[in-house]
Design an enzyme around this catalytic site. Structure first.
Site, PDB file in Angstrom:
ATOM      1  N   GLY A  36       0.836  -1.212   0.000  1.00  0.00           N
ATOM      2  CA  GLY A  36       0.000   0.000   0.000  1.00  0.00           C
ATOM      3  C   GLY A  36       0.861   1.248   0.000  1.00  0.00           C
ATOM      4  CG  HIS A  37       3.168   2.150   3.455  1.00  0.00           C
ATOM      5  ND1 HIS A  37       3.236   1.019   4.234  1.00  0.00           N
ATOM      6  CD2 HIS A  37       2.481   3.069   4.179  1.00  0.00           C
ATOM      7  CE1 HIS A  37       2.632   1.252   5.397  1.00  0.00           C
ATOM      8  NE2 HIS A  37       2.159   2.478   5.390  1.00  0.00           N
ATOM      9  CD  GLN A  61      -1.582   9.218  13.458  1.00  0.00           C
ATOM     10  OE1 GLN A  61      -0.952  10.166  13.015  1.00  0.00           O
ATOM     11  NE2 GLN A  61      -2.057   8.253  12.682  1.00  0.00           N
ATOM     12  CE  LYS A 149      -6.757  -0.338   5.413  1.00  0.00           C
ATOM     13  NZ  LYS A 149      -6.165   0.371   6.505  1.00  0.00           N
ATOM     14  CD  GLN A 153      -4.644   9.577   7.394  1.00  0.00           C
ATOM     15  OE1 GLN A 153      -4.476   9.271   8.563  1.00  0.00           O
ATOM     16  NE2 GLN A 153      -3.949   9.027   6.423  1.00  0.00           N
ATOM     17  CB  SER A 186       1.148  -1.467   9.526  1.00  0.00           C
ATOM     18  OG  SER A 186       1.607  -0.659   8.466  1.00  0.00           O
ATOM     19  NE  ARG A 187      -3.736   0.098  14.284  1.00  0.00           N
ATOM     20  CZ  ARG A 187      -3.687   1.394  13.959  1.00  0.00           C
ATOM     21  NH1 ARG A 187      -4.049   1.776  12.758  1.00  0.00           N
ATOM     22  NH2 ARG A 187      -3.266   2.294  14.836  1.00  0.00           N
TER      23      ARG A 187
HETATM   24  P1  AMP Z   1       0.048   4.405   7.625  1.00  0.00           P
HETATM   25  O1  AMP Z   1       1.490   4.064   7.622  1.00  0.00           O
HETATM   26  O2  AMP Z   1      -0.857   3.261   7.955  1.00  0.00           O
HETATM   27  O3  AMP Z   1      -0.260   5.672   8.390  1.00  0.00           O
HETATM   28  O4  AMP Z   1      -0.322   4.741   6.122  1.00  0.00           O
HETATM   29  C1  AMP Z   1       0.397   5.707   5.394  1.00  0.00           C
HETATM   30  C2  AMP Z   1      -0.347   5.997   4.121  1.00  0.00           C
HETATM   31  O5  AMP Z   1      -0.481   4.804   3.361  1.00  0.00           O
HETATM   32  C3  AMP Z   1      -1.774   6.526   4.365  1.00  0.00           C
HETATM   33  O6  AMP Z   1      -2.042   7.572   3.437  1.00  0.00           O
HETATM   34  C4  AMP Z   1      -2.621   5.320   4.086  1.00  0.00           C
HETATM   35  O7  AMP Z   1      -3.922   5.645   3.631  1.00  0.00           O
HETATM   36  C5  AMP Z   1      -1.832   4.632   2.989  1.00  0.00           C
HETATM   37  N1  AMP Z   1      -2.186   3.211   2.918  1.00  0.00           N
HETATM   38  C6  AMP Z   1      -2.147   2.312   3.933  1.00  0.00           C
HETATM   39  N2  AMP Z   1      -2.587   1.110   3.504  1.00  0.00           N
HETATM   40  C7  AMP Z   1      -2.919   1.262   2.203  1.00  0.00           C
HETATM   41  C8  AMP Z   1      -3.452   0.390   1.202  1.00  0.00           C
HETATM   42  N3  AMP Z   1      -3.726  -0.884   1.457  1.00  0.00           N
HETATM   43  N4  AMP Z   1      -3.676   0.891  -0.032  1.00  0.00           N
HETATM   44  C9  AMP Z   1      -3.409   2.197  -0.294  1.00  0.00           C
HETATM   45  N5  AMP Z   1      -2.912   3.064   0.596  1.00  0.00           N
HETATM   46  C10 AMP Z   1      -2.674   2.606   1.820  1.00  0.00           C
END
Ligand code: AMP
Length: 293
Positions: A36-37, A61, A149, A153, A186-187
């Protein structure tokens, strides 16, 4: 790739980049990087150079009873991944660097940040908008990339950018999924044994909604009932919220019209997962809807 820990050095690097006419891209993350990242990073690399990836598990957060302590941290693996992806800069400040003693200013996007995720996670969006504003000020990106996702936000950040006249364009990228449909997160690492299979219930529920909409269903109450029934049938899962909202206001709708989001937050065991489906008017065909899962 250059690894940057301090605000001052990050500011210096991107200030110089702007002066040289570079188009700067920022991908904010909390690390434990996954596909995703990477999809956000690739989108950034298509438009910008240099691309800065920030890695910061933002304590502000997380609620007092949330998973700040156990949130996955794997900085070395993240670093290797980003190097392989040819990212220019990794900005990884400490909490003390971002919030030195005496810190007392917060951003609050009223209304939009109080429902749904904001209601289940009090103070969450206040922490998110505060850290994102700081990152925007430190990196001064022309473009910043977020995933759909976390749809609420992305909407909150867009509002903050508009309201505070920030010189950054927000780009929202599609959801990346595992082969069985589970949105990558990540979760997901918290899911144990049977929970991993049960977690596909979010995708199964949204996919059922997609099918019903494509067969002509427009009644939001009936669609939400269908979602709740599918989740209730999964013994390891329980619904936190399931709502269909206007994609602009995030207020609930009774019938599908214009752009809507079907938003889901579900506990699988003790792990809280979110997912959503986007419904938009198809401009090429009068009256028909485009559905993105
Ligand atoms: P996080 O590290 O979970 O805060 O996510 C960082 C960024 O990656 C945020 O903009 C999330 O929306 C995006 N993100 C996380 N998981 C996905 C996914 N499966 N597909 C697309 N973007 C994602």
């Amino acid at each position: 790739m250059e690894l940057i820990y301090t605000v001052e050095w990050m500011q210096q690097v991107t200030r110089q980049g702007r002066a040289e006419g570079s188009l700067i891209g920022l991908v904010p993350t909390m690390g434990a990087l996954h596909e995703g990242h990477l999809s956000l990073i690739r989108a950034a690399q298509k438009q910008c150079r240099p691309v800065v990836v920030s890695l910061f598990v933002n304590p502000k957060q997380f609620g007092p009873h949330e998973d700040l302590e156990k949130y996955p941290r794997q900085v070395d693996a993240d670093r290797t991944l980003l190097e392989r992806q040819q990212v220019s800069y990794l900005f990884a400040p400490t909490a003390a660097e971002m919030y030195p003693d005496g810190f007392r200013t917060y951003v609050n996007v009223e209304g939009l940040g109080e429902r749904l995720e904001g209601r289940s996670r009090a103070g969450h969006f206040r922490g998110v908008s505060t850290v994102v504003l700081k990152l925007f000020e430190i990196v001064r990106p022309h473009f910043a990339y977020f995933g759909r996702k976390d749809a609420q936000q992305a909407r909150v950040i867009r509002q903050m950018v508009r309201d505070l006249n920030l010189d950054t364009e927000v780009v929202v990228c599609p959801i990346v999924r595992e082969v069985d449909g589970l949105a990558i997160s990540s979760r997901n690492a918290y899911l144990k044994g049977e929970e991993r299979r049960a977690a596909t219930v979010l995708y199964r529920a949204l996919d059922a909604v997609r099918q019903e909409i494509s067969q002509g269903e427009r009644d939001a109450v009936r669609l939400v009932a269908r979602v709740e029934k599918i989740i209730a049938a999964e013994p390891l899962a329980s619904t936190d919220y399931a709502e269909i909202v206007d994609a602009d206001t995030f207020e609930p709708v009774l019938r599908l019209r214009r752009s809507c989001l079907v938003l889901l937050a579900v506990f699988v065991g003790s792990t809280r997962l979110i997912d959503n489906l986007l419904v938009e008017e198809d401009e090429s065909e009068e009256g028909s809807l485009r559905i993105s899962l």
